[in-house]
Design a protein around this motif. Structure first.
Motif, mmCIF file in Angstrom:
data_model
loop_
_atom_site.group_PDB
_atom_site.id
_atom_site.type_symbol
_atom_site.label_atom_id
_atom_site.label_comp_id
_atom_site.label_asym_id
_atom_site.label_seq_id
_atom_site.Cartn_x
_atom_site.Cartn_y
_atom_site.Cartn_z
ATOM 1 N N GLU A 1 35.306 40.680 43.427
ATOM 2 C CA GLU A 1 35.953 40.872 42.126
ATOM 3 C C GLU A 1 35.183 41.942 41.361
ATOM 4 O OE1 GLU A 1 38.596 39.815 40.660
ATOM 5 O OE2 GLU A 1 39.237 38.314 42.122
ATOM 6 N N ARG A 2 35.831 42.560 40.402
ATOM 7 C CA ARG A 2 35.137 43.492 39.531
ATOM 8 C C ARG A 2 35.899 43.571 38.219
ATOM 9 N NH1 ARG A 2 37.199 45.735 44.101
ATOM 10 N NH2 ARG A 2 35.277 46.242 45.151
ATOM 11 N N TRP A 3 35.197 43.959 37.186
ATOM 12 C CA TRP A 3 35.817 44.158 35.871
ATOM 13 C C TRP A 3 36.513 42.895 35.380
ATOM 14 C CZ3 TRP A 3 35.134 48.705 33.256
ATOM 15 C CH2 TRP A 3 34.825 49.858 33.999
ATOM 16 N N ASP A 4 36.085 41.736 35.790
ATOM 17 C CA ASP A 4 36.860 40.555 35.415
ATOM 18 C C ASP A 4 36.020 39.288 35.599
ATOM 19 O OD1 ASP A 4 38.997 39.155 34.528
ATOM 20 O OD2 ASP A 4 40.293 39.571 36.238
ATOM 21 N N SER A 5 36.574 38.177 35.149
ATOM 22 C CA SER A 5 35.972 36.874 35.406
ATOM 23 C C SER A 5 36.680 36.204 36.561
ATOM 24 C CB SER A 5 36.140 35.959 34.197
ATOM 25 O OG SER A 5 35.390 36.399 33.124
ATOM 26 N N TRP A 6 36.051 35.203 37.116
ATOM 27 C CA TRP A 6 36.701 34.399 38.127
ATOM 28 C C TRP A 6 36.027 33.037 38.127
ATOM 29 C CZ3 TRP A 6 33.074 38.057 38.875
ATOM 30 C CH2 TRP A 6 31.910 37.685 39.562
ATOM 31 N N LEU A 7 36.697 32.068 38.677
ATOM 32 C CA LEU A 7 36.143 30.725 38.767
ATOM 33 C C LEU A 7 35.937 30.427 40.243
ATOM 34 C CD1 LEU A 7 35.655 28.112 36.940
ATOM 35 C CD2 LEU A 7 37.727 27.290 38.047
ATOM 36 N N GLU A 8 34.711 30.100 40.611
ATOM 37 C CA GLU A 8 34.449 29.791 42.017
ATOM 38 C C GLU A 8 34.661 28.301 42.250
ATOM 39 O OE1 GLU A 8 30.537 31.198 42.981
ATOM 40 O OE2 GLU A 8 31.060 33.277 42.523
ATOM 41 N N MET A 9 35.346 28.001 43.336
ATOM 42 C CA MET A 9 35.633 26.608 43.634
ATOM 43 C C MET A 9 35.564 26.392 45.134
ATOM 44 S SD MET A 9 39.121 24.538 42.745
ATOM 45 C CE MET A 9 38.869 24.073 41.070
ATOM 46 N N ASN A 10 35.125 25.230 45.514
ATOM 47 C CA ASN A 10 35.083 24.888 46.924
ATOM 48 C C ASN A 10 36.511 24.786 47.477
ATOM 49 O OD1 ASN A 10 35.145 22.771 49.152
ATOM 50 N ND2 ASN A 10 32.990 23.298 49.029
ATOM 51 N N PRO A 11 36.769 25.322 48.658
ATOM 52 C CA PRO A 11 38.139 25.333 49.191
ATOM 53 C C PRO A 11 38.743 23.936 49.349
ATOM 54 C CG PRO A 11 36.686 26.672 50.572
ATOM 55 C CD PRO A 11 35.826 26.041 49.536
ATOM 56 N N GLU A 12 37.872 22.964 49.677
ATOM 57 C CA GLU A 12 38.433 21.618 49.834
ATOM 58 C C GLU A 12 38.928 21.084 48.494
ATOM 59 O OE1 GLU A 12 35.503 19.217 51.901
ATOM 60 O OE2 GLU A 12 35.389 20.841 53.387
ATOM 61 N N ALA A 13 38.126 21.300 47.468
ATOM 62 C CA ALA A 13 38.534 20.852 46.136
ATOM 63 C C ALA A 13 39.813 21.576 45.731
ATOM 64 C CB ALA A 13 37.423 21.139 45.132
ATOM 65 N N ALA A 14 39.873 22.851 46.035
ATOM 66 C CA ALA A 14 41.049 23.631 45.668
ATOM 67 C C ALA A 14 42.270 23.134 46.431
ATOM 68 C CB ALA A 14 40.802 25.105 45.965
ATOM 69 N N HIS A 15 42.048 22.780 47.676
ATOM 70 C CA HIS A 15 43.154 22.301 48.498
ATOM 71 C C HIS A 15 43.775 21.058 47.875
ATOM 72 C CE1 HIS A 15 45.401 21.936 52.193
ATOM 73 N NE2 HIS A 15 45.153 20.639 52.175
ATOM 74 N N GLU A 16 42.905 20.156 47.394
ATOM 75 C CA GLU A 16 43.423 18.940 46.773
ATOM 76 C C GLU A 16 44.256 19.257 45.541
ATOM 77 O OE1 GLU A 16 40.399 15.957 46.024
ATOM 78 O OE2 GLU A 16 39.822 16.143 48.143
ATOM 79 N N LEU A 17 43.886 20.310 44.858
ATOM 80 C CA LEU A 17 44.614 20.690 43.641
ATOM 81 C C LEU A 17 45.745 21.656 43.948
ATOM 82 C CD1 LEU A 17 41.575 21.280 41.272
ATOM 83 C CD2 LEU A 17 43.135 19.350 41.244
ATOM 84 N N GLU A 18 45.947 21.911 45.215
ATOM 85 C CA GLU A 18 46.973 22.854 45.660
ATOM 86 C C GLU A 18 46.791 24.227 45.034
ATOM 87 O OE1 GLU A 18 50.709 20.947 45.063
ATOM 88 O OE2 GLU A 18 50.251 19.370 46.496
ATOM 89 N N LEU A 19 45.546 24.635 44.962
ATOM 90 C CA LEU A 19 45.262 25.970 44.449
ATOM 91 C C LEU A 19 44.921 26.874 45.616
ATOM 92 C CD1 LEU A 19 42.997 25.115 41.402
ATOM 93 C CD2 LEU A 19 45.360 25.929 41.353
ATOM 94 N N ARG A 20 45.435 28.083 45.561
ATOM 95 C CA ARG A 20 45.087 29.050 46.593
ATOM 96 C C ARG A 20 44.226 30.156 45.996
ATOM 97 N NH1 ARG A 20 50.145 31.268 48.632
ATOM 98 N NH2 ARG A 20 50.596 30.864 46.443
ATOM 99 N N ASN A 21 43.509 30.817 46.875
ATOM 100 C CA ASN A 21 42.628 31.901 46.464
ATOM 101 C C ASN A 21 43.373 32.847 45.522
ATOM 102 O OD1 ASN A 21 40.142 33.100 46.506
ATOM 103 N ND2 ASN A 21 40.515 34.280 48.368
ATOM 104 N N LYS A 22 42.733 33.219 44.428
ATOM 105 C CA LYS A 22 43.248 34.176 43.454
ATOM 106 C C LYS A 22 44.371 33.639 42.565
ATOM 107 C CE LYS A 22 42.042 38.219 46.203
ATOM 108 N NZ LYS A 22 42.364 39.551 46.624
ATOM 109 N N ASP A 23 44.701 32.354 42.699
ATOM 110 C CA ASP A 23 45.687 31.779 41.778
ATOM 111 C C ASP A 23 45.143 31.833 40.354
ATOM 112 O OD1 ASP A 23 47.604 31.194 43.581
ATOM 113 O OD2 ASP A 23 47.212 29.038 43.696
#
Ligand code: MGD
Ligand code: MGD
Ligand code: SF4
Ligand code: SF4
Ligand code: SF4
Ligand code: SF4
Ligand code: SF4
Ligand code: MO
Lengths: 794, 239, 449
Positions: free
Chosen positions: A697-719
């Protein structure tokens, strides 16, 4: 010719053959535009060039730099090979420093507010006017008998500037020189104080360590003095015959964990338990340094005090309370790992356990202090205090004494007033409680504030719930900000007094992190670009304008002269220091256990209450002096779940989180190598461009999350996601990072500015807006890691 | 004739990106806007980036890995082979050089370089409001044409030069002082700044140079060696 | 003084020459429209020139996009003419005669746009001549440059020569056209008189050139493919890429001829000169090509799949299931599935269906070029997860592409209004002069039927 053609020769040959075959040769001759046989050479730049040494100030590491000045322009910084912190290296921020100097968003001259506060309407004034205005206000306060109502909040304030500001406030008559240390290193400093009796950050002799345990000290990305840490680290890894082992304890891996031999993901806020679990195994297996614990420490074994009351010692306390099986439940680190690490740590001397600059220590409960104490005690347990490869007490050059303050009854009375931040009063263990000032001003506690002075400080941005400062400012009639940029806080000031950047001013810089004393020197490498004034010079002029007795406290005509005077005792001529940019005494390092030096410099150096007997406290006598009189209720009010001896022994206090089960993740605001916490770095475009290298990433913020946790929340990379705490919510995007504790989410610090400049503004989000704004009740530390959040798709 | 080479010890490299920015400040690569950066048009001749994480394994065993990557100055450079006008070429010392005044901007070399180290000037490089004051004034005129840190025009390709202007300066200095040039008089900017002291530079033809000795290490490897490019940037494995 | 000459008798002569005598309003509107599109393209190009290549969607690592796709596609289209007139001439396929010129015109008018695509793609087009002054023959781009220029020159000559007798015909027959037009015929006819020995020499030259052109056809498109094949990028670095590109070129070229013929037939009422049988012959060719295409696809991808080299597989999956899935499968359907079905079940004796299939083939072939070029770039060899390429062309690229096709149509449309698009002399029933029968001629050049 028998040598076979290489492939390259062959291709060359075919090229020639092909060229002529196509009859291009003739054309080539006709159309060839290049002058035949032009010589290779260098066009030297016109104008003269020289190299000026200085010291970087884009983080507290304080690296020595050599600046290449061509035609009066600073074109390149290199590390100063003489400077022991960085030995010739520079990190990307230091390399990008010319973008700070030539930043188009810098303030170019003193400004006075004309419109409403915060409306952004200013008029330029002269420095003389500014001096007159400030001197007048201060004299008015003194005339009214309330000099304590002037307060100064300062950020990373280097070298003589810090005692100078303190002296200035004292001379005026105010106890309120308030450092932002409570946002970062104060926890580690207090812990070193309450154990070793030294109020300072310990230095680590990484070069000689065989085994390094890092408790959330983000050694390679931040870790308080990154360049110092990195150079020690790289020497330890490959610079010497045997490669030392590094183990990183951190809920997130980061670069530090990735480069280490082992990364131990831990439940945040439980490091004290882990450290004590390690101590438990070390003690149980008889691996503790028995000479040290028996002859140079206090409170290892059970003991009786002077009144004959028996107390619990560290050993029994730890053996009873922190068996690995229990620690596993608290920390999530397997008991077998704990036992193994303990064995490795104690079995590979010299070993060292490292404290972070802030890491997980600012968790809003007194746990932060105990954690730092527990970690620091691991060093004592294996005898690594003041040994090669261990922890060193930082020594400083003995500077010339400050001249006595002239007698001044107004100031003397003012100085004894209670502090605005509540340090030592509301917060009994605190020395500074920067972030609490907002609420105190709003409350009018302990008295109304008349004048607020900000030096290199941006509380509106850098403090959890910083907007409380904006509200508080309504009750502060007069605000002066000495800043190089129109930052979030300066926007609300009445006077904005630009200081030149570190490349244009005089300032010294004590070398920290190596143990031995050293000093670096900043000097103007180019003529100041704008109508700026070193804040030191400004205050000297204010003092002069105020007349005696204040003026009498400052017998220097300018800050450069003050520096010369203060540094005359270091053993180097001023001109030598200017030429080299640095001066040090590297041999002066270790003190023998129990020696005079040991007592004077290493253990108990700064103790105020308990005896300076050269004993390292496993049972904190200083804490006992501070809290021993308190009853159970009072202790409870300070956030202590324990009473009795446990209060003075490091222990695990469960962190109370803002946000309950609804909020499943701990929010971890992380420091980036590229940006770091200093606001100005966010306005350096090159640093923005490389800001999020680890996730692309650059010029921006982002939230880092473990993929398993994201999977449970049905979140995909860059959502796109909302990050919501009980204090607010922010919108950013999620990046999946496997090497991260599943219950933790990371948000990088130093984005989401609303001011500072074109590159910093409106870029990403500021995690501090949704952090718990409360201060830790006993130590006055800010709370960075006790906020829980929920995350959902935006 | 020296054969310039760089060795990068990944065990010491801390992925700080100091090298990237040292290169920018030394060689005047332009800053690009956020939207341009999002398109991947950033110009960092020496990029630092994470390698792919392993897909399997428990979290504690998932380890991020990082790579820092200048131009490899391949001994058998695909970029040179494909250039229709010789705008990129290899000199006698094995440096793969780039001639900005001849390049036609066809970007054949950029697609041919397997390391992705060539950068195209999509726009005229620009520095906002006085930010250009820090630009390095050095220029190299190789074969009578523009090279090195001189600001590039739009539409041409550029890449890491192993800081060739520093080589020229060092040679010029030796000449001015009337003595022979020694290969250790010259280091590129990224090597000089390296925070982890992970980068080494020198002459591969000198069997006693640091780079030659390190190149013998059991940890030594070359990036995409299978591509047959024979890189002169040599890496040392972690651990 | 007006030159007069002998012309072979052709009963369709009048019909073939009709379009030359009367330029309609529709024509003018069409030309204006095409010119407008070209103007837009010009505007876009000026923007690109002044601002920089950044106005395109290209990036790092996708350094080549639509322009290079267009380049390959235009060069491919160009293969129609040469294939039909040169290769079929050598093969002695007499049925080709009525459509040779229509096909060659496609060659002639698409090649310049192939070349232009390269120039448009260049960051410094004003330095084009460096390719000559500093050309390095190691570079496949130089091979391209040479091959394509040679191809362009020879095609122009070939085309012009075979047009010569018909220009003379126009000069002699079209007396009521505007004076400038007539003057043009006069100049271009180079004093052609149609004497038997002239026809004789013409045929010999054309036959000779046909051999040369046939070689060029193979070379040019193979060389075009080598621009990709000579790099070591996954997906490009395969020996099959040459034949694959060549086949694709002839395939799309032939399909383009079908479209051109159908339009000419309809617009200029050339039903008799361009009989239905032609379409059936082309249909057979196209069936062969589409099967050949499938064959190459399968051999290529199966080899990659079984090789299972990681970098190759990255690109492979990009096409099969990744970012380019839609384009990849659309391409397969457009160039193979649907056309084959049409050819087998509907194509016979149906110009409508043939045109449908041909249009699909050409759209599909453009996609094919795109899918060969771009996915490889998005997954470079030194792959790092976080810096994967994507590519989204911008309006500038779209407009320039459209304007190039407009340019090609315009040239074609204008040409057909000034020159007979069906070769009058070649399709004449009786040669006006003694021309040796085909078989005999062939033998003379050592070519057997
Ligand atoms: N590059 C760069 N370096 C800098 C600076 C800079 O501006 N730029 N600034 C300097 C300054 S001012 C400071 S104060 C220091 C700060 O230096 P550090 O204290 O090292 O910095 P942080 O990133 O805040 O924290 C380090 C780590 O603590 C982890 N952590 C969070 N909670 C816990 C926990 O409960 N337990 C454990 N074990 N770990 C936890 C985080 O995941 C993070 O990886 O950095 C200094 N270094
Ligand atoms: N949650 C969370 N909060 C954090 C952190 C975190 O990691 N997480 N980090 C904390 C830490 S460790 C720190 S150190 C702080 C950093 O916070 P601060 O110490 O406040 O640093 P800055 O934000 O840079 O603010 C200083 C201001 O001084 C001005 N300035 C810049 N250069 C100069 C100069 O040379 N002289 C003067 N007089 N002024 C100048 C600029 O206008 C700048 O806005 O943030 C803290 N806040
Ligand atoms: S580590 Fe800190 S002081 Fe050193 S160069 Fe980097 S920013 Fe400057
Ligand atoms: S790394 Fe790429 S640009 Fe550098 S020499 Fe090799 S092929 Fe050429
Ligand atoms: S872009 Fe320039 S250097 Fe690269 S191949 Fe084309 S002409 Fe050569
Ligand atoms: S060698 Fe020089 S040009 Fe190459 S990456 Fe390093 S600093 Fe940049
Ligand atoms: S400067 Fe050195 S340590 Fe930092 S990323 Fe570059 S190679 Fe690695
Ligand atoms: Mo800090």
């Amino acid at each position: 010719m028998t040598t076979p053609l290489t492939r390259r020769q062959f291709l060359k040959l075919t090229a020639v053959a092909g060229g002529s075959a196509a009859a291009m040769g003739g054309l080539q001759a006709v159309l060839n535009a290049t002058p035949a046989g032009a010589e290779e050479g260098l066009l030297a730049p016109s104008g003269e060039e020289h190299i000026v040494p200085s010291v970087c100030l884009l983080c507290p590491s304080g690296c020595g730099v050599l600046v290449r000045v061509a035609d009066g322009r600073a074109v390149k910084l290199e590390g100063n090979p003489m400077h022991p912190i960085n030995t010739g290296s520079l990190c990307p921020k230091g390399q990008a420093a010319p973008e700070l100097l030539y930043n188009p968003d810098r303030l170019t001259g003193p400004l006075r507010r004309v419109g409403e506060r915060g409306s952004g309407e200013w008029e330029p004034i002269t420095w003389d006017e500014a001096v007159q205005i400030v001197a007048q206000k201060l004299n008015d306060l003194r005339a009214a008998g309330h000099p304590e109502r002037a307060a100064c909040l300062y950020g990373e304030t280097r070298g003589q500037m810090r005692p100078f500001i303190e002296r200035f406030m004292q001379a005026v008559g105010s106890p309120n020189a308030i450092s932002h240390d409570s946002l970062n290193i104060e926890a580690a400093k207090l812990a070193t104080y309450y154990t070793q009796g030294v109020y300072d950050l310990p230095a680590y002799d990484l070069e000689n360590s065989n085994y390094v345990l890092s408790f959330g000290a983000n050694l390679l990305e931040a870790g308080r003095t990154p360049q110092r840490m990195v150079s020690g680290y790289s020497y330890m890894r490959r610079g010497r015959a045997e490669r030392g082992k590094v183990v990183v304890i951190d809920p997130r891996q980061g670069v530090t964990g990735a480069k280490a031999d082992e990364w131990i993901p831990i439940v945040p806020g439980t490091d004290a338990a882990l450290a004590l679990g390690l101590a438990n195994v070390i003690i149980r297996s008889g691996l503790a340094d028995s000479d040290f614990v028996h002859n140079y420490s206090f409170g290892f074994e059970d003991f009786k005090d002077g009144e004959g009351k028996s107390h619990k010692g560290f050993k029994e306390f730890v053996l009873q309370n922190y068996p690995p099986s229990r620690v596993e439940q608290i920390t999530g680190v397997p008991a077998t790992t704990i036992s193994r690490l303990a064995g490795e740590f104690a079995g590979n001397p010299p070993a060292v356990a490292i404290l972070p600059g802030k890491g997980g220590l600012l968790n809003g409960s007194i746990n932060g202090l105990y954690t730092a104490m527990a970690v620091h005690m691991l060093n004592a347990l294996v005898g690594s205090i003041e040994t090669p490869g261990g922890v060193l007490a930082q020594r400083y050059f003995p500077c010339a004494d400050w001249p006595q303050l002239p007698p001044d009854p107004v100031a003397e009375r003012g100085r004894t007033a209670e502090r605005l931040d509540g340090a030592g009063a509301r917060f009994p263990l605190a020395r500074h409680a920067y972030q609490a000032v907002a609420d105190h001003i709003s409350e009018g506690y302990p008295y109304p504030v008349e004048m607020l002075f900000l030096y290199d400080a941006n509380p509106v941005y850098e403090v959890p719930g910083g907007t409380r400062f904006v509200e508080a400012f309504q009750k502060a009639p007069f605000i002066v900000s000495c800043a190089s940029f129109m930052d979030e806080t300066a926007q609300y000031a009445d006077l904005v007094l630009p200081e030149p950047t570190f490349l244009e001013r005089w300032q010294d810089d004590a070398i920290e992190g190596l143990g031995y004393p050293g000093v670096g020197l900043r000097q103007p490498v180019v003529e100041p670009l704008y109508d700026t004034l070193n804040t030191g010079d400004f205050l000297l002029r204010v003092a002069q304008a105020m007349g005696d007795p204040v003026a009498g406290a400052f017998p220097w005509s300018n800050f450069e002269e003050l520096l010369k005077d203060r540094l005359k005792t270091i053993g180097a001529e001023w001109e030598t220091l200017k030429e080299l940019g640095v001066w040090m005494i590297p041999g002066y390092r270790f003190a023998r256990r129990g020696s005079e030096k040991w007592v004077a410099e290493v253990v108990g150096r700064d103790r105020m209450s308990s005896p300076r007997d050269g004993r390292f406290d496993f049972f904190s006598r200083e804490l006992n002096c501070a809290l021993g009189e308190l009853g159970a209720d009072e202790l409870k009010a300070l956030g202590l779940s324990q009473a009795g001896d446990a209060v003075f022994l490091p222990h695990h206090e469960p962190v109370t989180y803002a946000g309950n089960a609804e909020y499943p993740f701990t929010l971890n605001v992380i420091t980036l190598m590229s940006l770091g916490p200093y606001s100005a770095a966010a306005n350096m475009p090159t640093l923005q461009e490389i800001s999020g290298m680890t996730v692309g990433e650059r010029w921006d913020s982002w939230l880092e999350m473990n993929p398993e946790a994201a999977h449970e929340l049905e979140l995909r990379n860059k959502d796109g996601v909302w990050v919501e705490s009980p204090y607010g919510k922010l919108k950013t995007k999620v990046r999946l990072v496997k090497s991260l504790h599943p219950d933790v989410v990371n948000l990088p610090h130093n984005q989401g500015h609303t001011a500072v400049g074109r590159w910093a503004r409106n870029r990403g989000v500021n995690g501090l807006e949704i952090l718990n704004p409360a201060s830790e009740p006993a130590t006055g530390l800010a709370s960075f890691t006790n906020t829980r959040v929920k995350v959902y798709k935006a | 004739m020296p054969r310039w080479s760089m060795v990068i010890d990944l065990d010491k490299c801390v992925a700080c990106q100091g090298c990237s920015i040292a290169c920018r400040m030394e060689n005047n690569t332009p800053i690009v806007s956020p939207s341009e950066a999002a398109l991947g048009r950033s110009m960092l001749w020496n990029d630092v980036f994470p390698l792919r994480a392993e897909e399997e394994g428990a979290i504690a065993s998932a380890k991020a890995r990082f790579l820092t990557r200048p131009c490899m100055h391949c001994e058998d450079p695909p970029c040179v082979k494909v250039c229709p006008v010789g705008a990129t070429y290899q000199d006698d010392e094995g440096l793969v050089r780039q001639n900005y005044t001849r390049c036609i901007g066809c970007r054949f070399c950029t697609v041919a370089c397997p390391y992705g180290v060539r950068y195209f000037n999509w726009y005229e490089p620009a520095w906002e409001d006085g930010l250009d004051q820090h630009l390095n004034p050095d220029r190299v005129e190789g074969r009578g044409v523009l090279e090195g840190p001189a600001v590039r025009p739009k539409g041409v390709v550029e890449k890491c030069t192993f800081c060739i202007h520093r080589l020229h300066k060092a040679r010029a200095r030796a000449e001015a002082e009337g003595r022979d040039f020694r290969p250790d008089e010259y280091v590129p900017a990224c090597v000089q700044t390296c925070t982890g002291k992970a980068r080494f530079f020198g002459d591969l033809d000198d069997a006693n140079s640091t780079v030659s000795l390190l190149a013998q290490s059991r940890r030594a490897f070359r990036l995409l060696n299978e591509a047959g490019t024979h890189p002169k940037v040599i890496y040392l494995h972690e651990g | 003084m007006k030159a007069r000459s002998v012309h072979p008798d052709n009963k369709h002569e009048a019909i073939i020459l009709t379009p030359l005598q009367d330029i309609t309003t529709i024509d003018r509107w069409l030309w204006a429209l095409l010119l407008g599109l070209i103007g837009l393209g010009g505007y876009a190009y000026v923007r690109q020139l002044t601002l920089g290549m950044g106005v395109t969607g290209m990036n790092r690592p996708v350094y080549w996009g639509v322009y290079i796709t267009n380049f390959v596609f235009f060069i491919g289209l160009a293969h129609s003419g040469t294939f039909i007139s040169a290769i079929l001439r050598l093969a002695g396929a007499e049925w080709r005669k009525p459509l040779t010129r229509a096909a060659e015109a496609i060659t002639l008018f698409s090649l310049p746009f192939g070349v232009a695509s390269i120039v448009v793609d260049m960051g410094r087009p004003e330095r084009l001549l460096n390719v000559i002054s500093h050309g390095r023959f190691q570079s496949p781009l130089l091979w391209d440059f040479t091959a394509v220029s040679l191809y362009l020159c020879s095609s122009v000559v070939f085309f012009y020569l075979s047009l010569l007798p018909d220009i003379a015909l126009c000069r002699d027959r079209l007396t009521d056209v505007p004076a400038w037009q007539h003057r043009m015929y006069e100049i271009l006819a180079l004093g052609w008189q149609g004497r038997p020995e002239q026809f004789h020499r013409l045929e010999r030259v054309l036959d000779g050139m046909a051999i040369f052109l046939a070689m060029l056809v193979v070379t040019v498109h193979t060389v075009v493919s080598w621009v990709f094949g000579m790099t070591i990028q996954p997906g490009w670095h395969t020996a099959l890429i040459g034949p694959f590109f060549l086949l694709g070129a002839i395939f799309s070229g032939t399909a383009a001829v079908v479209i051109a013929l159908a339009i000419l037939r309809r617009v200029y009422h050339l039903e008799e000169s361009l009989p239905l049988g032609l379409f059936n012959s082309l249909r057979k060719l196209l069936i062969v090509f589409t099967l050949g295409w499938l064959y190459m696809m399968v051999s290529e991808f199966l080899t990659i799949f079984y090789g299972n080299i990681p970098e190759e597989m990255e690109v492979f999956w990009q096409k099969f299931t990744g970012d380019f899935t839609w384009l990849f499968w659309a391409m397969t359907i457009l160039v193979f599935v649907v056309p084959l079905l049409i050819f087998i079940f509907r194509g016979k004796d149906s110009i409508g269906w043939m045109v449908t299939a041909s249009v699909l083939i050409n759209v599909g072939m453009w996609l094919e070029r795109f899918v060969v070029i771009v996915p490889t770039e998005t997954r470079p060899r030194l792959l790092y997860e976080l810096v994967q390429g994507t590519y989204r062309p911008t309006w500038v690229e779209a407009v320039i592409t459209v304007s190039m096709f407009a340019g090609m149509f315009l040239l074609y449309a204008v040409f057909t209004r000034f020159f007979p698009i069906v070769p009058v002399w070649e399709t004449a029933e009786e040669p006006g002069a003694e021309v040796p029968p085909v078989t005999r001629r062939r033998r003379r050049f050592g070519v057997r039927r």
